[in-house]
Design a protein around this motif. Structure first.
Motif, PDB file in Angstrom:
ATOM      1  N   GLY A   3      -5.481 -10.523  -4.624  1.00 24.77           N
ATOM      2  CA  GLY A   3      -6.632 -10.037  -5.228  1.00 24.77           C
ATOM      3  C   GLY A   3      -7.394  -9.291  -4.417  1.00 24.77           C
ATOM      4  O   GLY A   3      -8.673  -8.771  -4.800  1.00 24.77           O
ATOM      5  N   ILE A   4      -7.042  -8.821  -3.173  1.00 29.84           N
ATOM      6  CA  ILE A   4      -7.956  -8.152  -2.319  1.00 29.84           C
ATOM      7  C   ILE A   4      -7.818  -6.669  -2.685  1.00 29.84           C
ATOM      8  O   ILE A   4      -6.674  -6.057  -3.029  1.00 29.84           O
ATOM      9  CB  ILE A   4      -7.317  -8.091  -0.751  1.00 29.84           C
ATOM     10  CG1 ILE A   4      -7.565  -9.581  -0.272  1.00 29.84           C
ATOM     11  CG2 ILE A   4      -8.158  -7.298   0.109  1.00 29.84           C
ATOM     12  CD1 ILE A   4      -6.897 -10.017   1.035  1.00 29.84           C
ATOM     13  N   GLY A   5      -9.074  -5.968  -2.695  1.00 33.96           N
ATOM     14  CA  GLY A   5      -8.945  -4.644  -3.374  1.00 33.96           C
ATOM     15  C   GLY A   5      -8.817  -3.575  -2.226  1.00 33.96           C
ATOM     16  O   GLY A   5      -8.951  -2.308  -2.393  1.00 33.96           O
ATOM     17  N   ASP A   6      -8.150  -4.011  -1.169  1.00 30.89           N
ATOM     18  CA  ASP A   6      -7.621  -2.860  -0.125  1.00 30.89           C
ATOM     19  C   ASP A   6      -6.404  -2.280  -0.513  1.00 30.89           C
ATOM     20  O   ASP A   6      -5.542  -2.878  -0.970  1.00 30.89           O
ATOM     21  CB  ASP A   6      -7.564  -3.508   1.391  1.00 30.89           C
ATOM     22  CG  ASP A   6      -8.812  -3.814   2.021  1.00 30.89           C
ATOM     23  OD1 ASP A   6      -9.857  -3.180   1.723  1.00 30.89           O
ATOM     24  OD2 ASP A   6      -8.997  -5.021   2.797  1.00 30.89           O
ATOM     25  N   PRO A   7      -6.353  -0.877   0.059  1.00 30.46           N
ATOM     26  CA  PRO A   7      -5.014  -0.364  -0.333  1.00 30.46           C
ATOM     27  C   PRO A   7      -3.971  -0.765   0.546  1.00 30.46           C
ATOM     28  O   PRO A   7      -4.212  -1.644   1.667  1.00 30.46           O
ATOM     29  CB  PRO A   7      -5.165   0.916   0.217  1.00 30.46           C
ATOM     30  CG  PRO A   7      -6.417   1.084   1.119  1.00 30.46           C
ATOM     31  CD  PRO A   7      -7.269  -0.222   0.375  1.00 30.46           C
ATOM     32  N   PHE A   8      -2.526  -0.730   0.084  1.00 29.19           N
ATOM     33  CA  PHE A   8      -1.850  -1.538   0.871  1.00 29.19           C
ATOM     34  C   PHE A   8      -0.366  -0.587   1.029  1.00 29.19           C
ATOM     35  O   PHE A   8      -0.500   0.728   0.272  1.00 29.19           O
ATOM     36  CB  PHE A   8      -0.935  -2.719   0.257  1.00 29.19           C
ATOM     37  CG  PHE A   8      -0.601  -2.661  -1.186  1.00 29.19           C
ATOM     38  CD1 PHE A   8       0.264  -2.097  -1.696  1.00 29.19           C
ATOM     39  CD2 PHE A   8      -1.523  -2.627  -2.353  1.00 29.19           C
ATOM     40  CE1 PHE A   8       0.984  -1.909  -2.952  1.00 29.19           C
ATOM     41  CE2 PHE A   8      -1.265  -2.559  -3.522  1.00 29.19           C
ATOM     42  CZ  PHE A   8      -0.010  -2.223  -3.874  1.00 29.19           C
ATOM     43  N   THR A   9       0.509  -0.752   1.921  1.00 31.15           N
ATOM     44  CA  THR A   9       1.685   0.217   2.060  1.00 31.15           C
ATOM     45  C   THR A   9       2.792  -0.302   1.507  1.00 31.15           C
ATOM     46  O   THR A   9       2.807  -2.006   1.275  1.00 31.15           O
ATOM     47  CB  THR A   9       1.979   0.680   3.532  1.00 31.15           C
ATOM     48  OG1 THR A   9       2.077  -0.655   4.223  1.00 31.15           O
ATOM     49  CG2 THR A   9       0.689   1.350   4.115  1.00 31.15           C
ATOM     50  N   GLY A  10       3.969   0.364   1.135  1.00 37.17           N
ATOM     51  CA  GLY A  10       5.149  -0.345   0.326  1.00 37.17           C
ATOM     52  C   GLY A  10       4.772  -0.472  -1.152  1.00 37.17           C
ATOM     53  O   GLY A  10       3.607  -0.083  -1.397  1.00 37.17           O
ATOM     54  N   TRP A  11       5.840  -0.738  -1.927  1.00 39.53           N
ATOM     55  CA  TRP A  11       5.933  -0.606  -3.366  1.00 39.53           C
ATOM     56  C   TRP A  11       6.123  -1.981  -3.923  1.00 39.53           C
ATOM     57  O   TRP A  11       5.995  -2.190  -5.124  1.00 39.53           O
ATOM     58  CB  TRP A  11       6.841   0.332  -4.058  1.00 39.53           C
ATOM     59  CG  TRP A  11       6.459   1.600  -3.309  1.00 39.53           C
ATOM     60  CD1 TRP A  11       7.265   2.166  -2.314  1.00 39.53           C
ATOM     61  CD2 TRP A  11       5.592   2.560  -3.745  1.00 39.53           C
ATOM     62  NE1 TRP A  11       6.523   3.765  -2.348  1.00 39.53           N
ATOM     63  CE2 TRP A  11       5.620   3.762  -3.323  1.00 39.53           C
ATOM     64  CE3 TRP A  11       4.745   2.478  -5.019  1.00 39.53           C
ATOM     65  CZ2 TRP A  11       5.170   4.893  -3.522  1.00 39.53           C
ATOM     66  CZ3 TRP A  11       4.054   3.863  -5.195  1.00 39.53           C
ATOM     67  CH2 TRP A  11       3.973   4.840  -4.373  1.00 39.53           C
ATOM     68  N   GLU A  12       6.050  -3.147  -3.194  1.00 40.58           N
ATOM     69  CA  GLU A  12       6.420  -4.380  -3.728  1.00 40.58           C
ATOM     70  C   GLU A  12       5.649  -5.057  -4.704  1.00 40.58           C
ATOM     71  O   GLU A  12       6.109  -5.362  -5.787  1.00 40.58           O
ATOM     72  CB  GLU A  12       6.668  -5.308  -2.628  1.00 40.58           C
ATOM     73  CG  GLU A  12       7.412  -6.724  -3.112  1.00 40.58           C
ATOM     74  CD  GLU A  12       6.474  -7.781  -3.372  1.00 40.58           C
ATOM     75  OE1 GLU A  12       6.956  -8.685  -4.196  1.00 40.58           O
ATOM     76  OE2 GLU A  12       5.401  -7.743  -3.328  1.00 40.58           O
ATOM     77  N   PRO A  13       4.125  -4.846  -4.739  1.00 43.28           N
ATOM     78  CA  PRO A  13       3.313  -5.300  -5.460  1.00 43.28           C
ATOM     79  C   PRO A  13       3.554  -4.406  -6.707  1.00 43.28           C
ATOM     80  O   PRO A  13       3.413  -4.929  -8.098  1.00 43.28           O
ATOM     81  CB  PRO A  13       1.757  -5.380  -5.067  1.00 43.28           C
ATOM     82  CG  PRO A  13       2.385  -5.091  -3.682  1.00 43.28           C
ATOM     83  CD  PRO A  13       3.496  -4.509  -3.529  1.00 43.28           C
ATOM     84  N   VAL A  14       3.626  -3.246  -6.995  1.00 43.95           N
ATOM     85  CA  VAL A  14       3.767  -2.242  -7.976  1.00 43.95           C
ATOM     86  C   VAL A  14       5.079  -2.719  -8.810  1.00 43.95           C
ATOM     87  O   VAL A  14       5.007  -2.922  -9.889  1.00 43.95           O
ATOM     88  CB  VAL A  14       3.853  -0.855  -7.659  1.00 43.95           C
ATOM     89  CG1 VAL A  14       4.294   0.129  -8.777  1.00 43.95           C
ATOM     90  CG2 VAL A  14       2.552  -0.414  -7.027  1.00 43.95           C
ATOM     91  N   LEU A  15       6.378  -2.831  -8.093  1.00 46.15           N
ATOM     92  CA  LEU A  15       7.417  -3.163  -8.473  1.00 46.15           C
ATOM     93  C   LEU A  15       7.524  -4.435  -9.315  1.00 46.15           C
ATOM     94  O   LEU A  15       8.012  -4.879 -10.379  1.00 46.15           O
ATOM     95  CB  LEU A  15       8.484  -3.082  -7.583  1.00 46.15           C
ATOM     96  CG  LEU A  15       8.843  -1.708  -7.095  1.00 46.15           C
ATOM     97  CD1 LEU A  15       9.791  -1.580  -5.827  1.00 46.15           C
ATOM     98  CD2 LEU A  15       9.175  -0.589  -8.144  1.00 46.15           C
ATOM     99  N   ARG A  16       6.958  -5.470  -8.662  1.00 46.54           N
ATOM    100  CA  ARG A  16       6.789  -6.968  -9.116  1.00 46.54           C
ATOM    101  C   ARG A  16       5.972  -7.045 -10.794  1.00 46.54           C
ATOM    102  O   ARG A  16       6.373  -7.596 -11.460  1.00 46.54           O
ATOM    103  CB  ARG A  16       6.159  -7.963  -8.180  1.00 46.54           C
ATOM    104  CG  ARG A  16       6.717  -8.287  -7.152  1.00 46.54           C
ATOM    105  CD  ARG A  16       6.080  -9.283  -6.521  1.00 46.54           C
ATOM    106  NE  ARG A  16       5.964 -10.685  -7.114  1.00 46.54           N
ATOM    107  CZ  ARG A  16       5.060 -11.678  -6.694  1.00 46.54           C
ATOM    108  NH1 ARG A  16       4.598 -11.629  -5.616  1.00 46.54           N
ATOM    109  NH2 ARG A  16       5.104 -12.692  -7.698  1.00 46.54           N
ATOM    110  N   HIS A  17       5.017  -6.159 -10.718  1.00 44.01           N
ATOM    111  CA  HIS A  17       3.980  -6.270 -11.865  1.00 44.01           C
ATOM    112  C   HIS A  17       4.880  -5.351 -13.219  1.00 44.01           C
ATOM    113  O   HIS A  17       4.921  -5.783 -14.160  1.00 44.01           O
ATOM    114  CB  HIS A  17       2.629  -5.456 -11.698  1.00 44.01           C
ATOM    115  CG  HIS A  17       1.771  -6.380 -11.300  1.00 44.01           C
ATOM    116  ND1 HIS A  17       0.986  -7.377 -12.035  1.00 44.01           N
ATOM    117  CD2 HIS A  17       1.299  -6.309 -10.027  1.00 44.01           C
ATOM    118  CE1 HIS A  17      -0.061  -7.595 -11.239  1.00 44.01           C
ATOM    119  NE2 HIS A  17       0.300  -7.478 -10.095  1.00 44.01           N
TER     120      HIS A  17
END
Length: 353
Positions: free
Chosen positions: A270-284
């Motif tokens: 739930g942290i609102g910081d940007p992240f690198t990589g695509w894993e969270p996007v792909l999981r959703h």
């Protein structure tokens, strides 16, 4: 250089940028100022061919001020709902924002679309296909007279609430961890709004609505259920995300969910910081497809309204997202559905062919 996959998007806040800096709107739209996520050159570069352009009435206690941003970066948190904004206060703001969208159309690079045929024609002509959308129904009174005025001006999509109350219902507060069951359902005026939107074939948007309001619309509406920019609560337990039960209701209505790129609604922590990589996007995306099917998921960026993944960056980064889908095993047919075909199909089911 290959032509980008066309992307039709479920939600952006570009009009809010124009509202806040109207003197620079020509540079902001036509050439870009290096700020935000959207402008015409970056849309062209990324394959962004159109989407829902939101009219949002800012709260006096702005949700994008530094304090809000700091809170969203440090869960757990639970923010109170802002105060209701009345129609008289909202009307001049909404008029200014719709005026900016109409000015964008007059530049010759954008078309305000009232039908799927309009969207297809705009795309074929190389223009940005824009749907006028209200993110919160503050510019409409309980008598619903203004709904007909806005519809005549091109309104074709409406969320009864942003994350605050209106005379029609209750939004979810920004909270993590939290479920969406945070308040009461639609008011009598809200139920009348649903029926009138159905009669006018205005799409109803469930994003920002609490669970009881969601259920009220599901019980009342004869149209597909759509959440333009929401994610999976099972992965990121934010109040703004949809539970598996809600996804099942949307699936049964032959509706659609647009994936929100906001980091805090994607990251499991739930942290609102940007992240690198695509894993969270792909999981959703994988979760949404598993629960909704390949024909009921789209993209709903929240461009210019959220902190987004670093590897996406802005609209020009959409080809990087498409490449990540390919690398995750998504075929070209599924990518085309997610990128634009599913949106056009659900709009045809909502508005008519």
């Amino acid at each position: 250089m290959s032509t980008p996959v066309p992307v039709f998007d479920g939600h952006n806040d570009f009009l809010l940028r124009l509202l806040r800096d109207p003197a620079r709107r020509e540079a902001t739209w036509l050439t870009g100022t290096g700020e935000g996520h959207l402008d015409l050159p970056r849309m062209r570069a990324g394959g962004f061919v159109g989407g829902f352009f939101a009219v949002y009435i800012p709260s006096p206690q702005a949700h994008d001020d530094p304090d809000f941003d700091a809170i969203m970066r440090n869960p757990p948190f639970s923010l109170p709902l802002p105060d209701l904004i009345g129609q008289a206060e909202a009307l001049p703001v909404a008029m200014a924002m719709v005026g900016h969208l109409m000015w964008m159309e007059r530049t010759g690079h954008l078309a305000i679309c009232r039908s799927v045929a309009d969207i297809r024609a705009a795309m074929a002509a190389g223009k940005i296909a824009a749907i006028l959308h209200f993110e919160g129904a503050e510019p409409i009174g309980a008598d619903l007279d203004a709904l007909h005025v806005w519809h005549a001006m091109g309104l074709r999509s409406l969320g009864p609430v942003w994350s605050r109350p209106t005379v029609f219902g209750h939004g979810v507060p920004f909270a993590f961890p939290s479920g969406p069951d945070t308040g009461e359902g639609l008011t009598p005026a809200g139920k009348a709004l649903v029926r009138e939107c159905n009669a006018l074939r205005i799409m109803l948007d469930l994003s920002h609505l609490n669970e009881k309001g969601f259920d009220d619309i599901a019980a009342l509406s004869d149209a597909p259920l759509v959440a333009t920019h929401s994610n999976a609560h099972a992965i990121t337990p934010s109040s703004r995300n949809l539970t598996d039960r809600q996804l099942a209701v949307i699936r049964e209505s032959d509706g659609l969910v647009g994936l929100n790129y906001a980091s805090g609604f994607l990251r499991p922590d739930g942290i609102g910081d940007p992240f690198t990589g695509w894993e969270p996007v792909l999981r959703h995306l994988d979760h949404l497809i598993a629960h909704l099917g390949e024909d009921r998921v789209g993209l709903g960026s929240d461009f210019d309204g959220a902190t987004i993944p670093a590897d996406l960056g802005d609209a020009a980064g959409l080809p990087r997202l498409i490449d990540a889908l390919r690398q995750n095993g998504y075929g070209e047919e599924l990518i085309a559905k997610l990128a634009h075909r599913n949106w056009l199909a659900v709009l045809e089911r909502t508005w008519g062919a």
